[in-house]
Design a protein around this motif. Structure first.
Motif, PDB file in Angstrom:
ATOM      1  N   GLN A 135      39.500  19.114  62.806  1.00  0.00           N
ATOM      2  CA  GLN A 135      38.629  19.640  63.353  1.00  0.00           C
ATOM      3  C   GLN A 135      38.051  21.111  62.573  1.00  0.00           C
ATOM      4  OE1 GLN A 135      39.097  19.906  67.600  1.00  0.00           O
ATOM      5  NE2 GLN A 135      38.890  17.768  67.592  1.00  0.00           N
ATOM      6  N   GLY A 160      24.089  20.925  66.137  1.00  0.00           N
ATOM      7  CA  GLY A 160      24.447  19.763  66.526  1.00  0.00           C
ATOM      8  C   GLY A 160      25.960  19.673  66.328  1.00  0.00           C
ATOM      9  N   LEU A 161      26.273  20.297  65.199  1.00  0.00           N
ATOM     10  CA  LEU A 161      27.935  20.277  64.751  1.00  0.00           C
ATOM     11  C   LEU A 161      28.674  20.992  65.658  1.00  0.00           C
ATOM     12  CD1 LEU A 161      30.077  19.402  62.781  1.00  0.00           C
ATOM     13  CD2 LEU A 161      29.405  21.599  61.357  1.00  0.00           C
ATOM     14  N   GLU A 164      29.148  19.251  68.774  1.00  0.00           N
ATOM     15  CA  GLU A 164      30.195  18.237  68.782  1.00  0.00           C
ATOM     16  C   GLU A 164      31.732  18.934  68.773  1.00  0.00           C
ATOM     17  OE1 GLU A 164      31.299  14.530  65.927  1.00  0.00           O
ATOM     18  OE2 GLU A 164      29.730  15.797  65.516  1.00  0.00           O
ATOM     19  N   ALA A 167      32.927  20.177  72.055  1.00  0.00           N
ATOM     20  CA  ALA A 167      33.302  19.122  73.074  1.00  0.00           C
ATOM     21  C   ALA A 167      34.531  18.721  72.589  1.00  0.00           C
ATOM     22  CB  ALA A 167      32.300  18.230  72.866  1.00  0.00           C
ATOM     23  N   ARG A 168      34.836  18.394  71.401  1.00  0.00           N
ATOM     24  CA  ARG A 168      35.947  17.725  70.832  1.00  0.00           C
ATOM     25  C   ARG A 168      37.027  18.850  71.338  1.00  0.00           C
ATOM     26  NH1 ARG A 168      35.304  15.045  65.016  1.00  0.00           N
ATOM     27  NH2 ARG A 168      33.449  13.709  65.559  1.00  0.00           N
TER      28      ARG A 168
END
Length: 224
Positions: A135, A160-161, A164, A167-168
């Motif tokens: 990540q 957006g990245l 994401e 969230a990960r």
């Protein structure tokens, strides 16, 4: 597809390697054999391993000497080592194993369930570390690749990245917290607890880095 972790099994007796494979096959990871300390060191030159199960009594380079070589290498010094021995020579012998860098020391014949449970903890910690590295690498590559886009497009893609990745990271944080609580109930695995704490510190650092990249944060002005 989640890549399987590799577990290195080191023993000069084929029947012992076969027994270890039978016990650990239920973990559904990649088991790699080595019949000597020298063979183990060769395998460690090219592959990454989650944990090493190392027999103490081997002809030539014994387990203690093999562990010393492993701990001297930058690439392999942090790989957990579980010593396996057929003879219990008392506290001095056990202390020598821990001094050589072992995270655990198990006398044969050992309980298959206990060995499998201990190995599974280190496999899970290894997988969490791999997720963390992936990540961080993804974030770095994406940020480096936005140079040719418009300011508005770059902002939308970055937002957006970040969402994401956040969230990960939250999912990994939740799993790491559950693992730490599980380990906290077993005070005998002090090394595993310490490794889990180290992982949580890394996760905290990554969370701070992501928060600093959020629009409106203090760190946003430093990112161009």
């Amino acid at each position: 597809m989640v890549q399987k972790a590799k577990i290195l099994l080191v023993d000069d007796r084929p029947e012992n390697l076969l027994a270890l494979e039978a016990i650990l096959s239920a973990l559904d990871q990649t088991l790699v054999r080595a019949s000597s300390g020298e063979e183990a060191l060769k395998a460690l030159l090219t592959d990454d391993f989650a944990v090493i199960l190392l027999d103490v009594q081997m002809p030539g380079m014994d387990g203690f000497e093999t562990a010393a070589h492993i701990k001297r290498r930058e690439r392999t010094r942090d790989i957990p080592i579980i010593f396996l021995t057929a003879i219990n020579h008392g506290p001095h012998h056990t202390f020598r194993g821990y001094a050589a860098g072992a995270v655990d020391y198990i006398s044969k014949p050992f309980d298959p369930w206990v060995l499998r449970a201990k190995v599974s903890v280190f496999v899970e910690l290894y997988m969490k570390n791999c997720q963390l590295r992936e990540q961080a690498s993804l974030l770095r590559l994406q940020l480096e690749g936005t140079g040719g886009k418009s300011a508005a497009g770059e902002a939308r893609e970055s937002a957006g990245l970040l969402a994401e990745l956040s969230a990960r990271l939250a999912a990994v944080e939740e799993q790491a917290e559950a693992l730490s609580k599980q380990l906290g109930d077993d005070s005998t695995d002090a090394a595993a607890v310490a490794t889990a704490a180290h992982l949580e510190r890394k996760l905290t650092g990554l969370r701070r880095a992501l928060d600093a990249l959020e629009p409106g944060s203090g760190g946003q002005s430093a990112v161009h």
